[in-house]
Design a protein around this motif. Structure first.
Motif, short mmCIF file in Angstrom:
data_model
loop_
_atom_site.label_atom_id
_atom_site.label_comp_id
_atom_site.label_asym_id
_atom_site.label_seq_id
_atom_site.Cartn_x
_atom_site.Cartn_y
_atom_site.Cartn_z
N ALA A 181 10.57 -0.15 4.03
CA ALA A 181 10.18 0.14 5.42
C ALA A 181 9.20 1.30 5.39
O ALA A 181 9.54 2.43 5.76
N PRO A 182 7.98 1.04 4.93
CA PRO A 182 7.03 2.13 4.75
C PRO A 182 6.63 2.80 6.07
O PRO A 182 6.36 2.13 7.06
N VAL A 183 6.62 4.12 6.03
CA VAL A 183 6.15 4.93 7.15
C VAL A 183 5.08 5.85 6.60
O VAL A 183 5.29 6.53 5.59
N TYR A 184 3.93 5.88 7.26
CA TYR A 184 2.81 6.67 6.76
C TYR A 184 2.68 7.98 7.55
O TYR A 184 3.54 8.33 8.32
N ASP A 185 1.60 8.69 7.37
CA ASP A 185 1.32 10.00 7.99
C ASP A 185 2.03 11.15 7.27
O ASP A 185 2.42 12.13 7.91
N ALA A 186 2.20 11.07 5.98
CA ALA A 186 2.73 12.20 5.20
C ALA A 186 1.65 13.27 5.05
O ALA A 186 0.45 12.97 5.09
N PRO A 187 2.00 14.53 4.87
CA PRO A 187 1.00 15.60 4.70
C PRO A 187 0.23 15.41 3.39
O PRO A 187 0.79 15.04 2.37
N PHE B 23 0.86 -1.19 0.00
CA PHE B 23 0.00 0.00 0.00
C PHE B 23 0.89 1.23 0.00
O PHE B 23 1.65 1.48 0.94
N THR B 24 0.83 2.01 -1.06
CA THR B 24 1.70 3.18 -1.19
C THR B 24 0.96 4.47 -0.87
O THR B 24 1.49 5.56 -1.08
N GLY B 25 -0.26 4.37 -0.36
CA GLY B 25 -1.03 5.56 -0.05
C GLY B 25 -0.96 5.94 1.41
O GLY B 25 -0.01 5.58 2.12
N GLU B 26 -1.99 6.67 1.86
CA GLU B 26 -2.10 7.11 3.23
C GLU B 26 -3.43 6.64 3.80
O GLU B 26 -4.49 6.90 3.20
N ARG B 27 -3.38 5.94 4.93
CA ARG B 27 -4.60 5.47 5.57
C ARG B 27 -5.48 6.65 5.99
O ARG B 27 -4.99 7.62 6.55
N GLY B 28 -6.76 6.53 5.68
CA GLY B 28 -7.68 7.61 5.99
C GLY B 28 -7.74 8.69 4.92
O GLY B 28 -8.58 9.58 4.99
N PHE B 29 -6.83 8.61 3.96
CA PHE B 29 -6.81 9.60 2.87
C PHE B 29 -7.16 8.95 1.53
O PHE B 29 -8.06 9.41 0.83
#
Length: 723
Positions: free
Chosen positions: A422-428, A300-306
């Motif tokens: 090592a995916p990290v989410y919460d990008a603007p 998943f390359t997106g943002e959760r909730g977005f």
């Protein structure tokens, strides 16, 4: 009075009794004992063969359809159509358990379908090397244009009775179309006999689906009938946070005040809630040999909730038909379409600098879109059949109209970095750009005429002509600039068929197409000229005597002028010509009472023959392989003493193709997918089944400019109840 005494009065009584039925009675003059000395008719042993004429928009038992309305706008036998037509019946869809329009067409020669990651959000296809999707007007519903954008949500196949593919240039009856052809989806309609079906499914990725199909007459006289089809699905997918949820309801109602008149109301409401599979550069896929960071198929390359893709669409319309005489009738149809889309996703930007690549990082940017599509479409024609001795004419004259608006608001957010390992989410995801969307208003009016001429029940000559008037206005949201465009175009068609007594029907044809290019021209104040298509085709169809089968073969040469491309600066330009040549083979047959099969083979040589960039001339069109093949078979295990068990299986082969990539070989690997299904009929009402797609869990890639992964192996179990 007993029937035997009634027939004794005169042999003509039998003929009169049968006159209202699709049967006939013959009394041979060379049978002196046919009439007894007392004048009574003595009935001999008689064989009566009566076969109901197939309804070209109704249910067909098995995979073999013999009649169509899509290629001629008249009720015509497929063998009398001088152009390639493939039909997927409701039974074939059920046999393969197709859940998207892409799956419905995945065994059709000449048609390239998108994988599930894309086909869940829209219907977009390549036929004979050219794009045929919702954005081109190539996806029709009941013979009329439907959607205004490729992202207006995919058509739900459970609501369809059949899908018909007309291949090659076909503007003479439908106006603005890609040279590849059209896909006409036929809606389920009210039935004359009661129909009741309920289905429950459960499968991979916590898939839960419930569907029903109800229909039948509402009164004893048969004036009123109905159909109600619905579906509810909640499901995850191989990609985390990308659901596959759908809601669909389609009521239909028919009024037949008399045998010459019918009015059918059709409506639908559909919700699609899923996630958009971001397009990938080939170098970012695990198939590439470069040192770029790799995005795997379930990442998943997106943002959760977005990230989300929520589409809500409605249709409402009607079909009217009235016969003044058995040889003269009118048809009138009208429909309104409306769709609203909320669509956010993290777009993977260019692969970036060498420094980023060494760190294993990708650049992402939020893409935020709000879109609204609306359209009105209508088709009106008169059909007149003339019989003159050895000649028969089926004349068609009509006018159609299509108006659509496509209001798109597009924004972008700030760029952020993403590590696939090592995916990290919460990008603007806040908006940082102006609205780059546009508002398109376009309309098309067309006048068409056609004559299907039959001579001696052997020769069929089809002549057709059309005049179109098209106009469009595009408003750029960022600048307010207005780009108007007006076009008019005449197109034609001619074809000849010969029906031999042995079941062969060879044909030859020529046809044209045109499609306005509603694309902004950055190098001028005017828009681009319409693209124009021209096709020459030869083929043959064969119906083996005594067998329910249709075998087809075709060769064609198809060209498109005024094609669009990009120059070395990246601007869209209109450059010249694209050419496609190929061979298509298709077989659909009920081989025995227990075995049915469909098979196809496609060879496509689609190349750029003129381009503003010299190095592109002679290169293959992206995503179009030279070779494709498919096979599906259903077998009832009666020979093993298990007549209630049906086993089905098939394979789909896609050859190597080319992609616009910086990778040196620029080749997408070939792949073969295996599917299977087994069902057990518990009794006359209950059926249980299990379906497997991509049985070997093949990891495959589809690329057409950009790339997407295909779905991994899925298993779905179902319970069906009919009464």
């Amino acid at each position: 009075m007993h029937a035997k005494n009634l027939f004794a009065y005169h042999p003509l009584v039998l003929a009169l009794c049968l006159s209202g039925l699709p049967l006939s009675a013959a009394l041979a003059a060379d049978q002196p004992n046919a009439v007894a000395p007392g004048g009574a008719l003595e009935l001999q042993e008689t064989n009566i063969n009566a076969k109901a004429v197939e309804n070209p928009t109704g249910h067909v038992r098995g995979p073999v359809a013999t009649r169509s309305t899509s290629a001629s706008k008249t009720d015509a036998a497929i063998k009398e159509i001088p152009q390639s037509v493939s039909i997927i019946t409701r039974d074939e869809m059920d046999e393969r358990k197709a859940d998207t329009l892409a799956e419905v067409l995945s065994f059709t020669p000449g048609v390239i379908t998108q994988p599930g990651g894309f086909s869940r959000v829209g219907d977009d296809f390549v036929i004979r090397g050219f794009n045929v999707g919702s954005g081109t007007g190539g996806i029709l519903r009941d013979g009329m244009k439907l959607q205004g954008s490729v992202y207006d949500g995919g058509i739900e196949p459970y609501g369809l009775e059949r899908v018909e593919v007309v291949k090659g240039a076909s503007s003479v009856l439908y106006g603005q179309l890609s040279p590849g052809g059209l896909i006409n989806t036929i809606t389920k309609r009210p039935t004359d006999v009661p129909l009741h079906e309920v289905n429950v499914e459960y499968g991979s990725h916590a898939r839960k689906q419930y569907s029903f199909d109800l229909g039948g007459p509402l009164d004893d006289e048969g004036q009123f009938s109905y159909r109600l089809t619905g579906l509810w699905r909640d499901s995850d997918t191989q990609t985390v946070d990308a659901p596959d949820d759908r809601r669909y309801i389609a009521p239909a109602f028919t009024w037949r005040p008399d045998e010459d008149t019918s009015l059918t109301f059709l409506a639908s409401y559909q919700e699609t809630r899923t996630g958009f599979a971001p397009p990938l550069d080939y170098d970012l896929t695990t198939s590439a040999s470069t040192s770029y960071p790799k995005v795997d198929r379930d990442l998943f390359t997106g943002e959760r909730g977005f990230d989300h893709y929520n589409n809500y669409s409605t249709t409402i319309g009607y079909l009217f038909e009235h016969s003044f005489t058995p040889d003269l009738k009118i048809l009138h149809s009208l429909r309104h379409f409306d769709a609203n889309l909320s669509w956010d996703y993290m777009q993977i930007a260019d692969t970036g600098s060498a420094a980023l690549r060494k760190q294993g990082l990708l650049a992402r940017r939020a893409s935020i879109r709000r879109e609204h599509s609306e359209g009105w479409t209508s088709d009106n024609n008169v059909q007149w059949t003339l019989n003159s001795g050895r000649w028969q004419h089926t004349l068609l004259a009509g006018v159609d109209y299509y108006h659509k608006t496509y209001d798109s608001h597009r924004y972008a957010g700030a760029t952020s970095l993403f590590n696939p390992d090592a995916p990290v989410y919460d990008a603007p995801t806040t908006i940082t750009s102006a609205d780059s969307g546009s508002d398109l208003h376009s309309s098309q009016t067309g006048l068409y005429v056609q004559d299907q001429i039959k001579f001696d029940e052997k020769w069929i000559l089809v002549l057709g002509g059309r005049q179109d008037w098209a106009e469009s206005r595009t408003y750029a949201n960022a600048t307010g600039k207005r780009t108007p465009r007006e076009d008019k175009k005449a197109t034609g068609r001619i074809g000849l068929v010969y029906e031999a007594d042995n079941g062969l029907a060879p044909y030859i044809s020529w046809s044209q197409s045109f499609l306005p290019a509603n694309v902004f021209n950055a190098n001028a104040d005017t828009s681009f000229e319409p693209t124009e298509g021209e096709q020459y085709e030869m083929g043959v169809r064969y119906t083996p005597p005594g067998m329910n089968a249709l075998l087809s073969a075709a060769v064609y040469d198809l060209k498109q002028k005024n094609s669009l491309s990009t120059d070395l600066t990246g601007n869209t330009v209109q450059f010249g010509e694209t050419r496609s040549r190929g061979v298509e083979l298709e077989a659909k047959a009920d081989i025995t009472a227990n075995l049915s099969t469909t098979a196809s083979y496609t060879y496509t040589d689609a190349k750029i023959t003129e381009d503003s960039v010299a190095s592109r001339v002679g290169t293959r069109i992206d995503g179009v392989p030279y070779h494709m093949a498919s096979l599906w078979a259903n077998y009832r295990l009666s020979a093993l003493g298990l007549p209630k068990v049906v086993v089905g299986g098939g394979a789909r082969y896609m050859g190597t193709s080319r992609t616009s990539s910086s990778d040196l070989d620029e080749k997408v690997d070939a792949y073969t997918l295996f599917d299977a299904k087994v069902s057990y009929e518990v009794d006359d009402n209950w059926t249980v089944a299990m379906k497997a797609q991509n049985l070997s869990n093949e990891k495959y890639l589809f690329c057409n400019v950009s790339c997407r992964y295909g779905d991994e192996r899925t298993l779905i179990g179902s319970v069906n109840y009919r009464w």
